[in-house]
Scaffold this active site. Structure first.
Site: not given
Ligand code: BG6
Length: 424
Positions: A42, A192, A216
């Site tokens: 933008r 995490e 995921h």
């Molecule tokens: C992302 C999520 O898609 O994946 C995050 O939005 C998450 O919240 C992340 O922390 C984890 O990805 P990676 O590759 O660090 O395991």
């Protein structure tokens, strides 16, 4: 073929953390001389600042085009700027908030930026539930063919995710025992330690189920469950994954748990927030091959460990024996098998040891974002999510989403740093 990669959201967080470093690596290989990058924004950011430590690698190939993303006439101006030749391809990478995506797709399409030599790379989330995912898929399909659409789930592109397929398909030892007959339970977990890290608005509307589990973890599960025939063709991978998910039953809400870490409500400034920062589901498949095998998916933030792994637990044939095969995606990638062995010494004692495969320390593992960009340039679709698997994953989580709308007494509050096993 000359490629013009047009990134919407070049000043965003994902771009700074993932895309710019990935592009820098790709350019450094020297194999992509025909790649030029156009960052759409933008405002007109300072290019030097934007590219940061990657300025030297990327400055020569990158230009910035600033435009108002809501005006149709601006897309005509963009089209003139890109000047796409017949022997060139353009890739529009949309790293934008979900609410802007539909309009950008529409205005690109209306400006005629959807010819067969144009590809669209879309960042998740692909909708927020089954209905919105359907709407979004139909909306994009009004302007682009499925063959032009590259939906990114970066978990599919992780080196170890691809290795699950290689490991399963390439080793007869595991091929023979890959069914309920030998396998007792499968767990797919992504834990995490970090919290929501300033992404309050995004996370409050998203939660762990949508952010990580629906995409995921479902993708990792499909790689474990899917058929890998001897003549497995990577270009058909999305079809195999979708078939595996088609057999997974919609989740039973009675076998789900949700939790929220204690300081979350303060962070999002919502004292009554019901957004889950932890979720666990127990699923099952109707495929006779997997009958009776609990499929456990769990993810959360604010926990005591950073671990992403798939654990395949083999049935015991007698009490003393237990084997678990682990595909470790994080913190370091590798494969491990717990084995029962004799303890060295004069006595007949046994102990559990781990047989492990780890990548050589000097081997650089490409980041998932390098892989998706390289594959999109080369028109390889195996690491991108097809519409069928995206929709099926939403169908599977739907009963839980529906139940959560009507209940408020099932959110487990946990302290930051909690052990996920104790959240129940
Ligand atoms: C992302 C999520 O898609 O994946 C995050 O939005 C998450 O919240 C992340 O922390 C984890 O990805 P990676 O590759 O660090 O395991």
């Amino acid at each position: 073929m000359k490629t013009k990669l047009v990134i919407f959201g070049i000043t965003g967080d994902l771009s700074t953390r993932k895309l710019i470093p990935a592009l820098s690596q790709i350019i450094e290989t020297g194999n992509f001389e025909d790649l030029s990058i156009i960052g759409v924004s933008r405002r007109q950011p300072d290019q030097f600042q934007l590219l940061g430590e990657h300025h030297e690698q990327l400055n020569g190939t990158t230009t910035i085009f600033s435009m108002d993303l809501t005006q149709a006439s601006e897309y005509v101006r963009l089209k003139e700027y890109i000047e796409l030749g017949d022997d060139e391809q353009a890739i529009f990478y949309l790293s934008v908030p979900p609410e802007s995506m539909a309009q950008i797709v529409e205005l690109l399409g209306q400006a005629g930026l959807n010819t067969p030599n144009v590809k669209l790379m879309l960042e998740k989330p692909f909708g927020t539930d089954l209905t919105s995912a359907h709407e979004m898929i139909d909306h994009v399909a009004a302007y682009y063919q499925e063959s032009q659409i590259y939906r990114i789930d970066h978990y599919l592109a992780k080196e170890m995710s691809q290795n699950i397929v290689a490991f399963r398909g390439g080793n007869a030892l595991f091929d023979h025992v890959w069914s309920a007959q030998a396998i007792e339970k499968i767990e797919v977990v992504a834990y995490e330690q970090i919290g929501i890290e300033g992404r309050a608005d995004f996370y409050e509307q998203t939660g762990a189920l949508r952010d990580v589990l629906q995409g995921h973890l479902m993708q990792l599960l499909s790689l474990i469950l899917m058929d890998i025939p001897h003549d497995f063709d990577w270009s058909e991978a999305a079809t195999y994954r979708a078939q595996a998910l088609a057999d997974v039953r919609p989740a039973d809400p009675a076998k789900s748990q949700r939790g929220q870490y204690a300081s979350y409500r303060d962070e999002v400034k919502n004292p009554s927030s019901m957004t889950e920062t932890f979720v666990r589901l127990e699923l099952e498949s109707t495929d006779p091959r997997w009958e009776g095998v609990p499929l456990i998916l769990a993810t959360g933030k604010g926990l005591n460990e950073k671990t992403t792994e798939v654990r395949v637990h083999f049935r015991k044939s007698h009490e003393a024996q237990t084997n678990c095969l682990t595909f470790r995606i994080q913190p370091s990638e590798g494969v491990e098998i717990d084995l029962f062995v004799k303890k060295p010494g004069y006595d007949r004692e046994f102990e559990t040891k781990t047989l492990s495969f780890e990548y050589d320390k000097n081997t650089r593992l490409p980041d998932a974002y390098e892989q998706v960009i390289v594959d999109a340039i080369a028109s390889r679709k195996s690491l991108f999510a097809g519409s069928a698997e995206v929709l099926r994953a939403w169908e599977i989580v739907k009963p839980v989403q529906d139940r959560w709308k009507t209940r408020s007494d099932d959110l487990i509050r946990y302290d930051s740093g909690a052990n996920p096993v104790n959240i129940a």
